[in-house]
Design an enzyme around this catalytic site. Structure first.
Site, PDB file in Angstrom:
ATOM      1  CG  ASP A   1     -15.810 -12.873   8.915  1.00  0.00           C
ATOM      2  OD1 ASP A   1     -15.478 -14.080   8.920  1.00  0.00           O
ATOM      3  OD2 ASP A   1     -16.234 -12.287   9.928  1.00  0.00           O
TER       4      ASP A   1
ATOM      5  CE  LYS B   1     -18.255 -19.905  12.849  1.00  0.00           C
ATOM      6  NZ  LYS B   1     -17.269 -18.851  13.124  1.00  0.00           N
TER       7      LYS B   1
ATOM      8  CB  THR C   1     -13.511 -19.060  13.150  1.00  0.00           C
ATOM      9  OG1 THR C   1     -14.511 -19.464  12.207  1.00  0.00           O
ATOM     10  CG2 THR C   1     -13.975 -17.826  13.901  1.00  0.00           C
TER      11      THR C   1
ATOM     12  CD  GLU D   1       2.817 -11.777  26.419  1.00  0.00           C
ATOM     13  OE1 GLU D   1       3.586 -12.519  27.062  1.00  0.00           O
ATOM     14  OE2 GLU D   1       2.041 -10.958  26.922  1.00  0.00           O
TER      15      GLU D   1
ATOM     16  NE  ARG E   1     -15.435 -22.600  20.150  1.00  0.00           N
ATOM     17  CZ  ARG E   1     -16.439 -22.963  19.351  1.00  0.00           C
ATOM     18  NH1 ARG E   1     -16.627 -24.229  19.023  1.00  0.00           N
ATOM     19  NH2 ARG E   1     -17.258 -22.057  18.872  1.00  0.00           N
TER      20      ARG E   1
ATOM     21  CE1 TYR F   1       1.089 -15.156  28.493  1.00  0.00           C
ATOM     22  CE2 TYR F   1       1.634 -15.934  30.690  1.00  0.00           C
ATOM     23  CZ  TYR F   1       0.785 -15.257  29.835  1.00  0.00           C
ATOM     24  OH  TYR F   1      -0.359 -14.697  30.311  1.00  0.00           O
TER      25      TYR F   1
HETATM   26  N1  DSN Z   1     -21.258 -17.852  16.330  1.00  0.00           N
HETATM   27  C1  DSN Z   1     -20.916 -17.900  14.932  1.00  0.00           C
HETATM   28  C2  DSN Z   1     -21.954 -18.625  14.157  1.00  0.00           C
HETATM   29  O1  DSN Z   1     -22.620 -19.478  14.714  1.00  0.00           O
HETATM   30  O2  DSN Z   1     -22.115 -18.382  12.970  1.00  0.00           O
HETATM   31  C3  DSN Z   1     -20.661 -16.558  14.378  1.00  0.00           C
HETATM   32  O3  DSN Z   1     -19.827 -15.862  15.208  1.00  0.00           O
END
Ligand code: DSN
Length: 423
Positions: A203, A232, A229, A59, A238, A57
């Site tokens: 974003d 990707k 994120t 925090e 993730r 942990y």
């Molecule tokens: N789930 C993501 C995507 O596939 O683009 C977006 O949040």
């Protein structure tokens, strides 16, 4: 390839779960994965995310924690943060958001009050739920106003965006989304945000890896806040990150913790650090450019086979196909392609007359196949499988789908997937 991989402790403790993991490894190895928001992480990223950092942990932030025993964790988080700052050229990075939606929610918490007006691209136009769309908390707790793309070009109309921003005076303007095949003009958004007094949030979840690899323009210095994120095109675990200029650092950190989240997922922070290290290597630049080259080649091959592509093609990793003229609903096509070993997702297209759960489009992308080493010369074959699969979806030809599945598995066997091969 050596599948299923060995997970001795898991297999001994929970063979039922181990079998499911093994089946997923087989599936990811055998299929052509075209979902543009997915990828294959490296073995190093996989290992980092499965460590005893899980047990801790933490925090707070490095040097300012609410729990003791942070000698190593602080260094892990500092490493991840420093690498993010260096890679993207930003003053500040917060690597703690659990994923993209919590990261975006933290931006609202940092810069807006409930009921404030916020602006983003409409979900059916290619935006994201968290950019103020009605069914999301961001559209329920804030007043979302939404821009779209022009029906004739499939491109953002900046006059419309400017008019809307000057009329509505939003606190936040989001640019970026989940089904945008074209380059985002961050400078144009920044000018509109300046004119209307809004905080500009880029974003870049889908294109972060392309930006890191120099295959898409950077939102720096145009955006006030960058949200992404990490799993990707960036090819990490993730997770998510928020980046900004120094002036916004405190507000963002406070919003993530204690505003929104508890303890950071330290094993994910470690894996983000590894992914950022990998993304800083020259080979990642090659990867990012190859993703775009493959997408352009695939788009060209699909256009040659009579497919309608939103905006007429792509500048990045993503292609949005409108199957209306092929006379197959997107969902029917996506499910048929899945049976053919080609994994895509059905998707709304701009001005879609069909419902979101049964839309007209299919969204595809090249990050995963590029991670396996497929190149532009393979894209005609990929387009051909998609074409035959969509035709088989229309005619209900299951034999044709089975034939494609065997051909796909054959090619995939020659391109071992990162994280799934042990030589
Ligand atoms: N789930 C993501 C995507 O596939 O683009 C977006 O949040």
């Amino acid at each position: 390839m050596n599948l299923p991989l060995s997970h001795p402790a898991l297999s001994a403790t929970d063979p039922e779960l181990a079998a499911l993991v093994g089946a997923e490894e087989r599936l990811q190895a055998d299929t052509l994965r075209l979902i543009p928001s997915e990828n294959y992480v490296s073995q190093a990223v996989l290992e980092a995310s499965g460590t005893v950092l899980q047990n801790k942990y933490s925090e707070g932030y490095a040097g300012r924690r609410y729990y003791e025993g942070q000698q190593n964790i602080d260094q892990v988080e500092r490493l991840a943060t420093a690498r993010a700052k260096a890679l993207f050229g930003v003053d500040h990075a917060n690597v703690q958001p659990y994923s993209g939606s919590p990261a975006n929610l933290a931006v609202y918490l940092a810069f807006a009050e409930p009921g404030d007006t916020v602006m983003g691209m409409a979900l059916p136009m290619g935006g994201h739920l968290t950019h103020g769309w009605g069914v999301s908390a961001t559209g329920k707790w804030f007043r979302g106003v939404q821009y779209g793309v022009r029906p004739d070009t499939g491109l953002i109309d900046f006059d419309e965006v400017r008019d809307l921003a000057l009329k509505e005076r939003p606190k936040l303007i989001f640019c970026g989304g989940t089904a945008l095949p074209r380059t985002i003009d961050f400078a144009a958004f920044a000018e509109i945000a300046r004119e209307s007094g809004a905080v500009l949030v880029a974003d870049v979840a889908h294109i972060a890896g392309l930006i890191a690899g120099g295959a898409h323009p950077s939102p720096v210095p145009h955006a006030d806040v960058i949200s992404t994120t990490t799993h990707k095109t960036l090819r990490g675990p993730r997770g998510a990150m928020l980046m900004s200029r120094e002036e916004h650092a405190k507000a963002i950190d406070k919003a993530v913790f204690p505003g929104l989240q508890g303890g950071p997922h330290n094993q994910t922070t470690a894996a983000i650090a590894v992914a950022l290290h990998e993304a800083a290597q020259p080979s990642f630049r090659d990867y990012a450019h190859a993703v775009v080259d493959n997408a352009k080649a695939l788009a060209g091959a699909l256009l040659a086979r009579g497919f309608d592509l939103v905006s007429g093609g792509t500048d990045n990793h993503l292609i949005l196909m409108d199957l209306t003229r092929k006379d197959v609903p997107g969902k029917v096509a996506a499910k048929a392609l899945d049976r053919a070993g080609i994994v895509v997702n059905y998707n709304t297209v701009p001005y879609d007359p069909r419902k979101p759960f049964d839309p007209s489009g299919v969204r595809i992308g090249t990050p995963s196949l590029t991670s396996r080493g497929l190149a532009t010369e393979h894209m005609p074959a990929v387009a051909d499988w998609i074409d035959r699969g969509v035709t088989a979806a229309r005619t209900g030809d299951e034999d044709a789908l089975a034939t494609i599945r065997a051909e796909v598995a054959d090619l995939m066997a020659a391109f071992p997937a990162p994280g799934l091969s042990r030589d």
